[in-house]
Design a protein around this motif. Sequence first.
Motif, short mmCIF file in Angstrom:
data_model
loop_
_atom_site.label_atom_id
_atom_site.label_comp_id
_atom_site.label_asym_id
_atom_site.label_seq_id
_atom_site.Cartn_x
_atom_site.Cartn_y
_atom_site.Cartn_z
N ALA A 55 34.82 28.09 58.62
CA ALA A 55 34.65 27.04 57.99
C ALA A 55 35.52 25.89 58.63
O ALA A 55 35.22 24.61 58.41
CB ALA A 55 35.02 26.98 56.52
N ASP A 77 26.79 33.36 52.33
CA ASP A 77 28.32 33.54 52.07
C ASP A 77 28.77 34.45 51.53
O ASP A 77 30.11 34.21 51.07
CB ASP A 77 28.58 32.07 51.52
N GLY A 106 29.86 26.09 58.37
CA GLY A 106 29.57 26.79 57.15
C GLY A 106 28.69 27.71 56.97
O GLY A 106 27.62 27.82 57.75
N GLU A 117 30.99 22.05 52.71
CA GLU A 117 29.67 22.87 52.94
C GLU A 117 28.63 21.85 52.47
O GLU A 117 27.77 21.89 53.21
CB GLU A 117 29.80 24.05 52.11
#
Length: 327
Positions: A216, A87, A221, A27
Amino acid sequence: MTPSETKSIVTLSLLAAFVDGEKHERERAEIKRIAEGLSQADGVNLPTLYQDVLMKRVSLASVAGELKSPESRQLAYEMAVCVCDADGTQSEAERLFLTDVRTSLGLDASAAGFSQQAEDIAAAVPGVAPAGAAGAISASGTAVATATGSAPTATPDTAELDKSILNAAILNGALELLPETLSTMAIIPLQMKLVYRIGQSYGYQLDSGHVKDFLATVGVGLTSQYLEQAGRKLLGGLLGKVGGGLLRGLGNQAVSSGMSFASTYALGHVAKRYYAGGRTLSTQMLKEAFSGVVKEGQGLQAQYLPAIQEKARTLDAGKVLSLVRGA
């Protein structure tokens, strides 16, 4: 906004991206790539900002001091909130950071209300099996078999799936054209829900952790994708605008490259291929498939641009949460 204010907003967003210290190396690499890709406008050297943030050469106080107007301070706070929520819901470190941001920027209690709206959107991801129940993607990239089995247990209508993928891509392309930060925030939960529904249609009961891992693995990301989406809008002059800003965005493709359309289209079709095949594709195969379908989606974006623009005209940014919950 002045170039200095734009730079400060981007810097604050990067500070927010790393405040919890838990970003996976892949990420971090994606965030660096986004910074390099967005270093085109207003004399903002984003790769340098990225290094300044990682090396702790910038502080919240110095960034806040560059934001002179109430509008720039509000926008900076909103983007920091959305980065923290990209996230998932906020960690304790992120909540404390955002409290410090509100104080440093001199924002009133209404700013906390925006944070709660973003939290509600972040929480509106697939509310399914407990984390870990559906398996994950192993280090070698092959799906780990679970009690649900390694082969699909259902045969969905693929034409209907293709239609739902296209509709989701059009919706997310339209959301990218809206000026409000919350509209950008909604794209990721909608992509996650799309992947979840596709897996479910093939008989897999997924949890949000698996869906995040799938994104991912193909190279999407969550934090970096939000930064990319918001960065295009910010540097294109759309974020923070009202009324005429939306109309300008609908006619100006320099503001939006259509990547939300293409990435959603690709996620849907690669997920369909993955779950239809019993989750046996390797990491490399998933990445290559995603890259190829993204290019296909970019080619289709011009064809569906009128539909994206029309959808944007009908969206009510004030109902973003209900839109995500109802997806």
